[in-house]
Design a protein around this motif. Sequence first.
Motif, mmCIF file in Angstrom:
data_model
loop_
_atom_site.group_PDB
_atom_site.id
_atom_site.type_symbol
_atom_site.label_atom_id
_atom_site.label_comp_id
_atom_site.label_asym_id
_atom_site.label_seq_id
_atom_site.Cartn_x
_atom_site.Cartn_y
_atom_site.Cartn_z
ATOM 1 N N SER A 42 6.876 107.554 -33.294
ATOM 2 C CA SER A 42 5.458 107.477 -32.943
ATOM 3 C C SER A 42 4.559 107.641 -34.169
ATOM 4 O O SER A 42 3.380 107.285 -34.129
ATOM 5 N N LYS A 43 5.082 108.184 -35.265
ATOM 6 C CA LYS A 43 4.291 108.272 -36.497
ATOM 7 C C LYS A 43 4.115 106.898 -37.139
ATOM 8 O O LYS A 43 3.100 106.625 -37.762
ATOM 9 N N GLY A 44 5.138 106.056 -37.033
ATOM 10 C CA GLY A 44 5.038 104.680 -37.493
ATOM 11 C C GLY A 44 5.069 104.484 -38.993
ATOM 12 O O GLY A 44 4.710 103.411 -39.478
ATOM 13 N N THR A 45 5.503 105.477 -39.751
ATOM 14 C CA THR A 45 5.544 105.322 -41.203
ATOM 15 C C THR A 45 6.899 104.809 -41.680
ATOM 16 O O THR A 45 6.969 104.012 -42.615
ATOM 17 N N LEU A 46 7.969 105.259 -41.043
ATOM 18 C CA LEU A 46 9.320 104.901 -41.459
ATOM 19 C C LEU A 46 10.040 104.113 -40.376
ATOM 20 O O LEU A 46 9.841 104.338 -39.182
ATOM 21 N N VAL A 47 10.893 103.205 -40.808
ATOM 22 C CA VAL A 47 11.814 102.501 -39.914
ATOM 23 C C VAL A 47 13.218 102.792 -40.415
ATOM 24 O O VAL A 47 13.493 102.655 -41.613
ATOM 25 N N ARG A 48 14.091 103.198 -39.524
ATOM 26 C CA ARG A 48 15.457 103.538 -39.903
ATOM 27 C C ARG A 48 16.448 102.575 -39.274
ATOM 28 O O ARG A 48 16.254 102.131 -38.144
ATOM 29 N N VAL A 49 17.502 102.278 -40.016
ATOM 30 C CA VAL A 49 18.544 101.362 -39.550
ATOM 31 C C VAL A 49 19.844 102.141 -39.437
ATOM 32 O O VAL A 49 20.277 102.785 -40.410
ATOM 33 N N PHE A 50 20.469 102.080 -38.264
ATOM 34 C CA PHE A 50 21.689 102.827 -37.979
ATOM 35 C C PHE A 50 22.836 101.888 -37.626
ATOM 36 O O PHE A 50 22.620 100.786 -37.114
ATOM 37 N N ASN A 51 24.039 102.363 -37.889
ATOM 38 C CA ASN A 51 25.248 101.737 -37.371
ATOM 39 C C ASN A 51 25.435 102.241 -35.937
ATOM 40 O O ASN A 51 25.503 103.453 -35.712
ATOM 41 N N THR A 52 25.511 101.348 -34.962
ATOM 42 C CA THR A 52 25.596 101.787 -33.569
ATOM 43 C C THR A 52 26.969 102.337 -33.211
ATOM 44 O O THR A 52 27.114 103.019 -32.194
ATOM 45 N N VAL A 53 27.990 102.055 -34.033
ATOM 46 C CA VAL A 53 29.341 102.521 -33.704
ATOM 47 C C VAL A 53 29.501 104.007 -34.002
ATOM 48 O O VAL A 53 29.934 104.786 -33.160
ATOM 49 N N ASP A 54 29.127 104.397 -35.227
ATOM 50 C CA ASP A 54 29.306 105.808 -35.598
ATOM 51 C C ASP A 54 27.988 106.560 -35.754
ATOM 52 O O ASP A 54 27.984 107.760 -36.025
ATOM 53 N N GLY A 55 26.857 105.865 -35.593
ATOM 54 C CA GLY A 55 25.566 106.529 -35.689
ATOM 55 C C GLY A 55 25.094 106.800 -37.098
ATOM 56 O O GLY A 55 24.079 107.476 -37.296
#
Length: 373
Positions: free
Chosen positions: A214-227
Motif C-alpha cells: 500500500s506504500k507503493g514505493t517498492l515492487v518485489r519479485v519472488f520465486n513462487t516455489v520456495d518463496g
Amino acid sequence: MPHQPIEPHGRGQNPNPNPNMPPALLCLSFFRDNGCFAAGMDRGFRIFSCDPFREIIRREVDVGGISVVDMHFQYTIMALVGGGPHPMYPPNKVILWDGNQGRCIGELSFRTEVRSVRFHRDRVVVVLEHKVYVYNLADLKLLHQIETISNPKGLCAVSQLAGSLVLVCPGLHKGQVRVEHFAPKKTKFIMAHDSGIACFALNPDGLFLATASSKGTLVRVFNTVDGALLREVRRGADRAGIYSLAFSATGQWLAASSDKGTVHVFGLNFNTKSPGNDNSQCASGSNLAVTQPRSFRSIVRGVLPKYFSSEWSVAQFRLPEGSHCIVAFGHQKNTVAILGMDGSFYRCEFDPANGGEMTQLEYHNFLKPEEAF
C-alpha cells in the motif's frame, strides 16, 4: 462469436436511462494473452482487440451495469458480475455466458458480493472479500475454498499457460500472500511486505510473483516455489497507489502503473550462460539481474540513502497525475498497452538499451461515438 443480446435480470433497473449520455466505466481488464481487453460499464460491456485496435463485441442494454468481466482463453465463455447503481445481474452472482450458443450456461451464487473472477483452462476462480472458491468449469463442482484476509479489491492471480494451476491470493495476515500449486498440492506463504498488499501479478507460467504494498514505493519479485526474494525494484521515493503490475511473456520485463500518472518498465534479464533450463535458473534467484550498470549500483550502495541503491525503472510513460490506468505488454516487441478509466487506450514503445521516455505509437478513446462498433 455471435452477437446475441444479453438480457438483464431486472434487478435495480433505472427508470430513466439516458442513452445519449456516454457510458460510465466500472472495470477494465486484459485477457490472458493481452491481445484483448474488456470494459465493464453501467450499461453492459464491450470487448476490444489491442493490435490492431478495434471493438469486437458490444453487449449493451438501457439498464444494467457490469462490474466484472473475464473471458476464458478460448474466447467463447465469459464470466459476468453485475455492479454499479443499477446492476444487470445480482452482484453476488457469477453468470457464465456462452457466446457461441448466445445463452447463459451456468450461475454461481454467493452470500456476499463477488469481487473478481479468474479463468484457468478447466477451472473458474471466484473471489469474495474473505474467500476464494475454485470450481471445475465443466460441471461447476466446488473443488477448493481458501480463507483470506479482507480483500475488497478481489486481488487474485492465476497462471496463464497450460499445465498445473498456480493461484495467488492474499493470506491471513497483512502483507502476506498465499501461493497454491495445485498439481503438487503445495501451499506457500510469503511475507511480501510489512504493510498491506495493494497489487500483485504472476508471470505466465506462475513461477514468478511481483507484489506491491500500500506504500507503493517498492515492487518485489519472488520465486513462487520456495518463496525466495529474487529482486526488489523501486517505483519512486514517495507513497503511491499501485494500480497494476504485469510481466512480459518472456519474463524479461516488469511494468507497473500508479496514481502518480507514470507507467514504469523494469528490466529483468536472465543469465543464459548458467547451466540448466530457464526455470531452474530463475528459481535459484542468483541469475536474475536488472538492466542497470553494475558499476552504478556498486558505487551508490553504502554511500547514498537506501532508495538510491534500489533498482530503478528502465523506461517511463507519463499520464496526468491521478490517472487510474492498468498496463500490459503488447504482442509487438518492446511495447506496452495502457488502459485508463477515462476511456483512453495507449500503445507505447520503449527502448530496451537506452531507456527513458517511451514513444507513443497509438491513442484512442474507446468510449467516444466515433470509436463505436
